[in-house]
Motif scaffolding. Structure first.
Motif, PDB file in Angstrom:
ATOM      1  N   GLY A  47      -1.091   7.905  -3.544  1.00 45.77           N
ATOM      2  CA  GLY A  47       0.353   7.773  -3.371  1.00 45.77           C
ATOM      3  C   GLY A  47       0.718   6.439  -2.736  1.00 45.77           C
ATOM      4  O   GLY A  47       1.677   5.786  -3.149  1.00 45.77           O
ATOM      5  N   ALA A  48      -0.065   6.027  -1.751  1.00 43.78           N
ATOM      6  CA  ALA A  48       0.176   4.729  -1.113  1.00 43.78           C
ATOM      7  C   ALA A  48      -0.019   3.591  -2.119  1.00 43.78           C
ATOM      8  O   ALA A  48       0.772   2.640  -2.151  1.00 43.78           O
ATOM      9  CB  ALA A  48      -0.768   4.555   0.073  1.00 43.78           C
ATOM     10  N   HIS A  49      -1.043   3.716  -2.949  1.00 47.85           N
ATOM     11  CA  HIS A  49      -1.284   2.691  -3.976  1.00 47.85           C
ATOM     12  C   HIS A  49      -0.136   2.657  -4.991  1.00 47.85           C
ATOM     13  O   HIS A  49       0.327   1.578  -5.371  1.00 47.85           O
ATOM     14  CB  HIS A  49      -2.616   2.958  -4.679  1.00 47.85           C
ATOM     15  N   ALA A  50       0.354   3.828  -5.389  1.00 49.28           N
ATOM     16  CA  ALA A  50       1.461   3.889  -6.355  1.00 49.28           C
ATOM     17  C   ALA A  50       2.714   3.214  -5.803  1.00 49.28           C
ATOM     18  O   ALA A  50       3.499   2.637  -6.556  1.00 49.28           O
ATOM     19  CB  ALA A  50       1.764   5.341  -6.721  1.00 49.28           C
ATOM     20  N   ILE A  98      -0.954   2.220   4.630  1.00 46.40           N
ATOM     21  CA  ILE A  98      -1.157   3.662   4.799  1.00 46.40           C
ATOM     22  C   ILE A  98      -2.115   4.189   3.734  1.00 46.40           C
ATOM     23  O   ILE A  98      -2.505   3.473   2.826  1.00 46.40           O
ATOM     24  CB  ILE A  98       0.177   4.443   4.709  1.00 46.40           C
ATOM     25  N   GLY A  99      -2.474   5.452   3.854  1.00 43.98           N
ATOM     26  CA  GLY A  99      -3.236   6.111   2.801  1.00 43.98           C
ATOM     27  C   GLY A  99      -4.625   6.570   3.198  1.00 43.98           C
ATOM     28  O   GLY A  99      -5.211   7.421   2.552  1.00 43.98           O
ATOM     29  N   ASN A 100      -5.176   5.982   4.262  1.00 43.97           N
ATOM     30  CA  ASN A 100      -6.473   6.421   4.775  1.00 43.97           C
ATOM     31  C   ASN A 100      -6.564   6.039   6.252  1.00 43.97           C
ATOM     32  O   ASN A 100      -5.593   5.552   6.829  1.00 43.97           O
ATOM     33  CB  ASN A 100      -7.631   5.859   3.943  1.00 43.97           C
ATOM     34  N   PHE A 101      -7.721   6.249   6.835  1.00 39.43           N
ATOM     35  CA  PHE A 101      -7.891   5.998   8.269  1.00 39.43           C
ATOM     36  C   PHE A 101      -8.619   4.690   8.559  1.00 39.43           C
ATOM     37  O   PHE A 101      -9.211   4.532   9.626  1.00 39.43           O
ATOM     38  CB  PHE A 101      -8.643   7.166   8.928  1.00 39.43           C
ATOM     39  N   ASN A 102      -8.565   3.741   7.654  1.00 40.39           N
ATOM     40  CA  ASN A 102      -9.202   2.452   7.910  1.00 40.39           C
ATOM     41  C   ASN A 102      -8.551   1.759   9.111  1.00 40.39           C
ATOM     42  O   ASN A 102      -7.346   1.907   9.348  1.00 40.39           O
ATOM     43  CB  ASN A 102      -9.110   1.545   6.689  1.00 40.39           C
TER      44      ASN A 102
END
Length: 124
Positions: free
Chosen positions: A46-49, A56-60
């Motif tokens: 979703g963040a990539h879209a 956002i989108g993961n915990f990196n």
């Protein structure tokens, strides 16, 4: 592709229920949406879209941290299905198909806890 929710695009703000509905729609189209794919589309996909996967989108490290902590077994059926799950993918499938608002144990915004379910609120 991303999976998101707002009342204008569906019937609930609950992402777990939205994933369950996406699974059902996929089944109607002869497409088996796996839990792995569904949770990817609800997070990093979703963040990539939206072209904000750098934020956002993961915990990196360095990314914004708004997330929920999920209790995977808040109902007797979820407890049974979770206990009989062989791996993480089966547990996520249980969350995707049986999950709802009761599963949210904590909410974090900007890396800080802002809400936690009281133990009395949990359904046993």
């Amino acid at each position: 592709m991303g999976i998101g929710t707002d009342v204008g695009a569906g019937t609930t703000f609950n992402m777990l229920q939205t994933l369950g509905e996406a699974y059902k729609v996929g089944q109607l189209q002869q497409y088996k949406l796996s839990a792995c794919e569904a949770f990817y589309h609800a997070t990093l996909g979703g963040a990539h879209a939206l072209d904000i996967d750098d934020k956002i989108g993961n915990f990196n490290p360095g990314k914004e941290a708004d997330f929920v902590v999920i209790d995977p077994a808040v109902s007797p059926l979820q407890k049974l299905r979770s206990a009989n799950s062989k791996d993480i993918w089966e547990r996520l499938f249980v969350m995707m198909t049986l999950g709802d608002d009761r599963n949210i144990a904590q909410t974090w915004v900007s890396g800080k806890p802002v809400w936690q379910r009281d133990r009395e609120e949990a359904i046993v």
